[in-house]
Write an enzyme that holds these catalytic residues in place. Structure first.
Site, PDB file in Angstrom:
ATOM      1  N   HIS A  43       0.843  -1.199   0.000  1.00 40.70           N
ATOM      2  CA  HIS A  43       0.000   0.000   0.000  1.00 40.70           C
ATOM      3  C   HIS A  43       0.875   1.245   0.000  1.00 40.70           C
ATOM      4  O   HIS A  43       2.091   1.157   0.239  1.00 40.70           O
ATOM      5  CB  HIS A  43      -0.882   0.017   1.253  1.00 40.70           C
ATOM      6  CG  HIS A  43      -0.075   0.204   2.502  1.00 40.70           C
ATOM      7  ND1 HIS A  43       0.601  -0.836   3.111  1.00 40.70           N
ATOM      8  CD2 HIS A  43       0.236   1.307   3.226  1.00 40.70           C
ATOM      9  CE1 HIS A  43       1.262  -0.379   4.156  1.00 40.70           C
ATOM     10  NE2 HIS A  43       1.071   0.921   4.253  1.00 40.70           N
ATOM     11  N   HIS A 125       5.335   6.002  -0.957  1.00 38.11           N
ATOM     12  CA  HIS A 125       6.109   4.801  -1.292  1.00 38.11           C
ATOM     13  C   HIS A 125       5.336   3.546  -0.914  1.00 38.11           C
ATOM     14  O   HIS A 125       4.432   3.588  -0.066  1.00 38.11           O
ATOM     15  CB  HIS A 125       7.447   4.804  -0.540  1.00 38.11           C
ATOM     16  CG  HIS A 125       7.289   4.720   0.936  1.00 38.11           C
ATOM     17  ND1 HIS A 125       6.964   5.818   1.710  1.00 38.11           N
ATOM     18  CD2 HIS A 125       7.374   3.668   1.797  1.00 38.11           C
ATOM     19  CE1 HIS A 125       6.869   5.442   2.973  1.00 38.11           C
ATOM     20  NE2 HIS A 125       7.097   4.142   3.050  1.00 38.11           N
TER      21      HIS A 125
HETATM   22  P1  ATP Z   1       4.929  -3.773  11.199  1.00 40.56           P
HETATM   23  O1  ATP Z   1       4.992  -2.526  12.048  1.00 40.56           O
HETATM   24  O2  ATP Z   1       4.248  -4.908  11.859  1.00 40.56           O
HETATM   25  O3  ATP Z   1       6.211  -4.137  10.616  1.00 40.56           O
HETATM   26  P2  ATP Z   1       3.541  -2.045   9.411  1.00 40.56           P
HETATM   27  O4  ATP Z   1       4.602  -1.039   9.675  1.00 40.56           O
HETATM   28  O5  ATP Z   1       3.100  -2.227   7.995  1.00 40.56           O
HETATM   29  O6  ATP Z   1       3.977  -3.457   9.940  1.00 40.56           O
HETATM   30  P3  ATP Z   1       1.957  -0.437  11.121  1.00 40.56           P
HETATM   31  O7  ATP Z   1       3.130  -0.121  11.995  1.00 40.56           O
HETATM   32  O8  ATP Z   1       0.638  -0.632  11.761  1.00 40.56           O
HETATM   33  O9  ATP Z   1       2.229  -1.731  10.257  1.00 40.56           O
HETATM   34  O10 ATP Z   1       1.857   0.741  10.056  1.00 40.56           O
HETATM   35  C1  ATP Z   1       0.802   0.897   9.136  1.00 40.56           C
HETATM   36  C2  ATP Z   1       1.250   1.886   8.080  1.00 40.56           C
HETATM   37  O11 ATP Z   1       1.523   3.157   8.698  1.00 40.56           O
HETATM   38  C3  ATP Z   1       2.557   1.505   7.392  1.00 40.56           C
HETATM   39  O12 ATP Z   1       2.536   2.026   6.073  1.00 40.56           O
HETATM   40  C4  ATP Z   1       3.616   2.227   8.176  1.00 40.56           C
HETATM   41  O13 ATP Z   1       4.755   2.519   7.404  1.00 40.56           O
HETATM   42  C5  ATP Z   1       2.898   3.525   8.543  1.00 40.56           C
HETATM   43  N1  ATP Z   1       3.389   4.054   9.816  1.00 40.56           N
HETATM   44  C6  ATP Z   1       3.565   3.368  10.971  1.00 40.56           C
HETATM   45  N2  ATP Z   1       4.003   4.177  11.957  1.00 40.56           N
HETATM   46  C7  ATP Z   1       4.120   5.420  11.405  1.00 40.56           C
HETATM   47  C8  ATP Z   1       4.522   6.691  11.900  1.00 40.56           C
HETATM   48  N3  ATP Z   1       4.871   6.869  13.160  1.00 40.56           N
HETATM   49  N4  ATP Z   1       4.507   7.740  11.043  1.00 40.56           N
HETATM   50  C9  ATP Z   1       4.135   7.584   9.762  1.00 40.56           C
HETATM   51  N5  ATP Z   1       3.729   6.413   9.232  1.00 40.56           N
HETATM   52  C10 ATP Z   1       3.721   5.346  10.040  1.00 40.56           C
END
Ligand code: ATP
Ligand code: MG
EC number: 3.1.4.58
Length: 180
Positions: A43, A125
């Site tokens: 995504h 990205h």
């Molecule tokens: P995991 O953390 O289990 O490796 P993930 O990063 O895909 O998986 P989430 O951490 O729930 O899952 O994040 C969901 C989306 O939001 C992802 O695209 C992630 O890059 C983005 N994201 C997570 N934390 C932040 C943040 N603090 N600021 C901006 N984007 C974020």
């Protein structure tokens, strides 16, 4: 139990493009690159909301439904590795204005509703690998896939039994570009 949920607005990748990206990734990266992101989880994040209450989620859902934004296409012609966050990604060298505007509107509404927003500039990205902290041999180019964005969605992210899953809570269509 906390009623807070981890939410974010994002663009989905159509199923056909998911498959193409996964195949290309398998063919072009060494196996030990990092933790590959599951096909269904590919995504482009537009705005990360964090762990928020139902009340805030409802408010942001209503706001999202009132956003007037147009369809756009973007070319996935860029590729990179952020060793600090361990992310290998594909993106675009020329982000369309409609994408930047949509992300900006969502991020400012999120901030106004108390969702902390990163001060880093928005860099659209698709994450391909996570936990890629060692140097990665990046392929010289992507196949320049085109992504036609026809809508955007609100997702809930859950982590269970070692797996991150996203559940689409609601989607909103983007408007046709008016004929001149
Ligand atoms: P995991 O953390 O289990 O490796 P993930 O990063 O895909 O998986 P989430 O951490 O729930 O899952 O994040 C969901 C989306 O939001 C992802 O695209 C992630 O890059 C983005 N994201 C997570 N934390 C932040 C943040 N603090 N600021 C901006 N984007 C974020
Ligand atoms: Mg994460």
């Amino acid at each position: 139990m906390s009623a807070e949920r981890r939410l974010f607005f994002a663009l989905a990748l159509p199923a056909k493009l998911q498959k193409q990206v996964i195949k290309w990734r398998a063919d072009n990266f060494p196996q030990d690159t990092g933790r590959p992101v599951a096909a269904a989880n590919l995504h482009i994040t537009l705005a990360f909301l964090g762990e928020i209450s139902e009340l805030k989620a409802d408010a942001l859902t209503r706001i999202a439904g009132r956003i007037q934004a147009h369809k756009f296409s973007l070319c996935l012609d860029d590729i990179g590795h952020w060793p600090g966050s361990g992310v290998v990604w594909i993106g675009t060298k020329r982000a369309p204005n409609a994408l930047l505007q949509l992300a900006s509107v969502l991020r400012s509404h999120a901030a106004r509703n108390g969702c902390h927003q990163s001060t880093l500039p928005f860099h659209p990205h698709v994450s391909l690998y996570r936990s890629a902290t060692r140097p990665v041999a990046i392929p010289p180019a992507t196949p320049n896939w085109q992504l036609d964005a026809e809508g955007f969605s609100l997702y809930e992210s859950t982590y269970e039994r070692g797996r991150t899953r996203y559940r689409c809570l609601q989607s909103w269509p983007l408007a046709d570009i008016p004929a001149i």
